[in-house]
Design an enzyme around this catalytic site. Structure first.
Site: not given
Length: 558
Positions: A92, A105, A219
């Site tokens: 993201s 991430d 999402k």
């Protein structure tokens, strides 16, 4: 009038429609964005600054770590001075849609002589465990994509590692140079893929900002409807981004409200297992397998193939099972009806984001309870069990010949009344649609196999780590699973209806008439979708038919 042109590289087919937003669409998008802002889906400036600071701190940590390994391996002082490692983001953050409390991430890129097995999972692990900013450190070296999970100053981090064929990693390292793949192993290629795929997605959509708003919306929708969890066989972040990007290609001039509506219109008609692809698959012949069911027998078993655009092209949704696909398709159809109502001014965006009441949806459930001796053991045990829940779904499907669907609840409720170190997961059980309910089915073999394999295959199992699987009826569910959302659903529905009434006063009848006409045109445009979108790529024969009958599970099935 502006001459509308579409880049020929965007997509494997021509667009379905080049229609531009009407005044209704513009106002509808504003209403949608208000809902997203109200739901606090956007990262505030303070969180963005904290994220950047954390990334910079991680960069300094891994850079120091690589210098230490370089010195320990006996390289020259000059090599030690030039030793470097990089921290890149993916997911993201790289796609530009981070939200409040989002995980970060990250990918660490190091030189060829710093390996994953010893240097990363032992050396760097020991460095991190000694830092006060780090907590809940969990190495998962044998995962499909090896990862270290931890919290840094309270923020969740997923850290991957890729050792590339360079003695020194420059600050301007080109992650798209395919020569770095020649001497890499498959875990390294998978680790590099996250960054490469994210950037490719942004290059393959006609309007990045429209893509981001639509992705943020969907999402949120997927989380609210209980189908956002790659590990349990639902939609993950990359998978959802690829699905949204494909709709952006098919409707290149649409704004977010139109794209959300088209998303559900497209995928309720999609002929799975036809693959979703943003660009043609290219086999570079570097030696890594690409997704190709004609040559790879295992690829023929994929039920919902959604293919990455970067080499080597992979299916991001290989975890999808018959049960989770059925659950997702139900949610797609429900959302499609709501969006049709929004286009006809008969509903509002709030209705799209109503939570899915998982514990009202089924008559029967599997309850998976785990315990551990302390918090650290529970953290490790929980991560392992969560990664194995998909196997329980597959075992139930297999032992019932596809007659029974076993759908996991991605976000398990917490029993705050218990003081011990425990966690409980729930799976909804239901017969496959359209099948007579007459035969009794026993799934004790599936649950017993799952328990034994979960314990026996966990390399870090310690005494105190226990697991129990049992069958419960809806009326037997513990009270803590019913959150405030269950109790306030009726009030929420009343509020949504009132908002809709206010909205009806705002829009005039001319807009409604235009919207009806455009909606009909859109339906006509999408009728040929399945023929256009890859009917020659795969046949539907891969989808298995099955029957589902009544089951009976003993209370002592564990």
């Amino acid at each position: 009038m502006e001459n509308l042109k579409v880049k020929p590289a965007l997509g494997v087919t021509k667009p379905i429609s080049l229609i531009k937003p009407t005044e209704f669409d513009v106002r509808s998008t504003l209403e949608l964005e208000k809902v997203l802002v109200g739901a606090k889906l956007y990262e505030v400036e303070e969180e963005a600054r904290k994220r950047e600071v954390i990334i910079e701190k991680l960069h300094e940590i891994v850079k120091s770590w690589v210098k230490h390994v370089t010195r320990w391996r006996g390289y020259t002082d000059k090599m030690v001075e030039n030793a470097n490692a990089l921290i890149l983001t993916f997911g993201s953050c790289r796609l530009g849609v981070p939200g409040p409390g989002s995980d970060i991430d990250t990918l660490c890129i190091g030189p060829s002589y710093v390996n994953r097995e010893e240097d990363f999972f032992i050396g760097l692990h020991n460095i991190l465990i000694g830092r006060e900013e780090v907590s809940e450190l969990l190495p998962i070296p044998h995962a499909y994509v090896p990862v270290m999970k931890f919290k840094f100053e309270g923020v969740s981090i997923d850290l991957l590692y890729a050792s590339v064929s360079h003695l020194t990693v420059p600050d301007d390292f080109d992650i798209y140079d395919e020569s770095i793949l020649y001497e890499a192993d498959e875990p390294t290629v998978r680790s590099l893929s996250g960054c490469r795929v994210a950037d490719q997605i942004l290059q393959l959509v006609p309007n990045v900002e429209n893509f981001r708003t639509t992705l943020r919306c969907l999402k949120f929708w997927a989380k609210r409807r209980g189908i956002y969890s790659n590990v349990t066989g639902f939609l993950g972040g990359v998978t959802l981004a690829l699905l949204v990007a494909r709709v952006c290609q098919l409707y290149p001039n649409a704004n977010p409200s139109m794209l959300v509506s088209r998303f559900f219109r497209v995928y309720t008609q999609w002929h799975w297992p036809n693959p979703v692809m943003l660009c043609p698959i290219e086999d570079k012949e570097i030696g890594f397998p690409v997704w190709d069911p004609r040559r790879n027998p295992s690829d023929r078993n994929h039920l919902m193939p959604i293919i990455t655009p970067a080499y080597p092209n992979m299916n991001t949704s290989y975890n999808v099972s018959s049960s989770t696909l059925e659950a997702m398709m139900k949610q797609f159809h429900t959302a499609n009806k709501i969006c049709n109502g929004i286009e006809l001014n008969e509903s509002s965006w709030g209705a799209l984001f109503e939570p899915f009441l998982f514990f009202r949806a089924y008559q029967n459930y599997l309850q998976v309870q785990i315990t551990a001796a302390d918090a650290d053991d529970l953290h490790a045990w929980k991560g392992w069990v969560e990664s194995r829940l998909r196997q329980l779904t597959l075992k139930v499907e297999r032992c019932t010949s596809g007659k029974l669907l076993c759908v996991p609840c991605p976000s398990g409720p917490v029993d705050k009344s218990r003081l011990s170190f425990h966690k409980t997961y729930f799976m909804g059980l239901s017969k496959k649609p359209g099948v007579e309910a007459e035969e009794v089915i026993d799934i004790r073999v599936a649950t017993q196999e799952f328990k034994e394999e979960t314990v026996n295959k966990f390399l870090f199992w310690t005494p105190g780590m226990e697991i129990n699987v049992s069958h419960v009826l809806k009326k037997q569910l513990p009270s803590y699973v019913f959150s405030d959302e269950y109790r306030t659903r009726s009030q929420s529905s009343k509020s949504t209806n009132q908002q809709h009434q206010n909205k009806r006063k705002y829009f005039d009848m001319v807009d409604v008439k235009n919207r009806v006409q455009e909606n009909k045109r859109g339906r006509s445009e999408s009728d040929g979708l399945a023929k256009e979108e890859g009917s020659s790529l795969l046949k539907n024969a891969l989808l298995k038919e099955g029957r589902c009958l009544l089951w009976e599970v003993s209370q002592n099935s564990g």
